[in-house]
Design a protein around this motif. Structure first.
Motif, short mmCIF file in Angstrom:
data_model
loop_
_atom_site.label_atom_id
_atom_site.label_comp_id
_atom_site.label_asym_id
_atom_site.label_seq_id
_atom_site.Cartn_x
_atom_site.Cartn_y
_atom_site.Cartn_z
N LYS A 123 0.85 -1.19 0.00
CA LYS A 123 0.00 0.00 0.00
C LYS A 123 0.88 1.23 0.00
N ASP A 124 0.52 2.24 -0.82
CA ASP A 124 1.30 3.47 -0.83
C ASP A 124 0.78 4.44 0.22
N PHE A 130 -1.46 -2.32 -4.17
CA PHE A 130 -0.80 -2.85 -5.36
C PHE A 130 -0.56 -4.35 -5.19
N LEU A 131 -1.09 -5.12 -6.12
CA LEU A 131 -0.85 -6.56 -6.18
C LEU A 131 0.20 -6.82 -7.25
N ILE A 138 1.69 -6.17 -12.38
CA ILE A 138 1.39 -5.30 -11.23
C ILE A 138 0.00 -4.72 -11.46
N PHE A 139 -0.84 -4.79 -10.44
CA PHE A 139 -2.19 -4.24 -10.53
C PHE A 139 -2.41 -3.25 -9.38
N LYS A 140 -3.00 -2.12 -9.74
CA LYS A 140 -3.49 -1.17 -8.74
C LYS A 140 -4.94 -1.54 -8.46
N SER A 154 -11.76 -3.51 -8.13
CA SER A 154 -11.40 -2.84 -9.37
C SER A 154 -9.90 -2.99 -9.64
N PHE A 155 -9.56 -3.69 -10.73
CA PHE A 155 -8.17 -3.93 -11.09
C PHE A 155 -7.75 -2.98 -12.22
#
Length: 230
Positions: A123-124, A130-131, A138-140, A154-155
């Motif tokens: 997590k930012d 982020f996965l 990489i997915f947000k 939601s990806f």
């Protein structure tokens, strides 16, 4: 600090590594692999690993309990776990994305848009998740305010143009997230994604030093980097 690894290895040190004490985890076998340590709060620590291993301590590692994930048939490797406003979120093999909501014991399977393995979640500073995992993926991810198994997160795919697997990550105070991968691959996301290759064969993890530099460790040693790489 707690160190974990293959063959059920788990050790704790309270003197910055000068000495270590073996942790006797309940119901663990010699061939079990522990893959990640996560500090959830000052006293709450979680260990996850192969074949759905999940151990939890609420007294800073003095005692541990093992929790069964779903059922005895659950055999997916768990690679990471993180605390969210909904509860504990664990990720792993074959797109595994499971949630244990706050004050509950059971885990809920969330729908995932990706069937490959997630090797971690981070997590930012803005609260974005982020996965990351296989094949440079990489997915947000955004989760509904009222999360459940029927609502698909939601990806948003981050285009890395890479195929190396991302094995770990590190959030920075400036809002950036660093990703560390196979073949010495290093990535940084902050509104856009950039990457470079460094001299380590494979980057296992990274920590922030007091001077702001990042120290990375890998199979063939360690190296310092500046976060403002191009």
């Amino acid at each position: 600090a707690i160190l974990v690894g293959h063959r059920g290895a788990a050790f704790i040190t309270n003197d910055q590594g000068k000495s270590v004490v073996k942790i006797n985890l309940p119901k663990i076998k010699k061939n079990d692999s522990l893959l990640r340590v996560r500090k959830i709060s000052d006293s709450h620590i979680v260990l996850v690993g192969a074949w759905g291993l999940f151990f939890e301590s609420f007294d800073s590692g003095k005692s541990w309990k093992r929790q069964l994930i779903h059922s005895t048939e659950f055999d997916r490797h768990l690679y990471d776990v993180i605390s969210t406003r909904h509860g504990l979120l664990a990720v792993g093999e074959s797109g595994t994305l499971i949630l244990r909501q706050k004050k509950k014991r059971n885990w809920t399977t969330l729908n995932s848009e990706y069937n490959g393995s997630f090797f971690g979640i981070n997590k930012d500073t803005q609260g974005n998740y982020f996965l990351y995992g296989m094949r440079g993926k990489i997915f947000k991810v955004k989760f509904a305010s009222n999360i459940n198994e029927k609502k698909i997160p939601s990806f948003s795919k981050i285009d890395t143009n890479l195929t190396a697997s991302w094995m770990s990550s590190l959030s920075l105070k400036d809002g950036s997230v660093l990703f560390f991968g196979d073949g010495g691959q290093l990535g940084r996301f902050n509104k856009s994604f950039i990457s470079k290759r460094i001299e380590l064969n494979s980057i296992s993890a990274g920590v922030t030093l007091s001077n702001g530099e990042i120290f990375l460790v890998g199979i063939n040693g360690g190296v310092k980097i500046n976060t403002k790489f191009k």
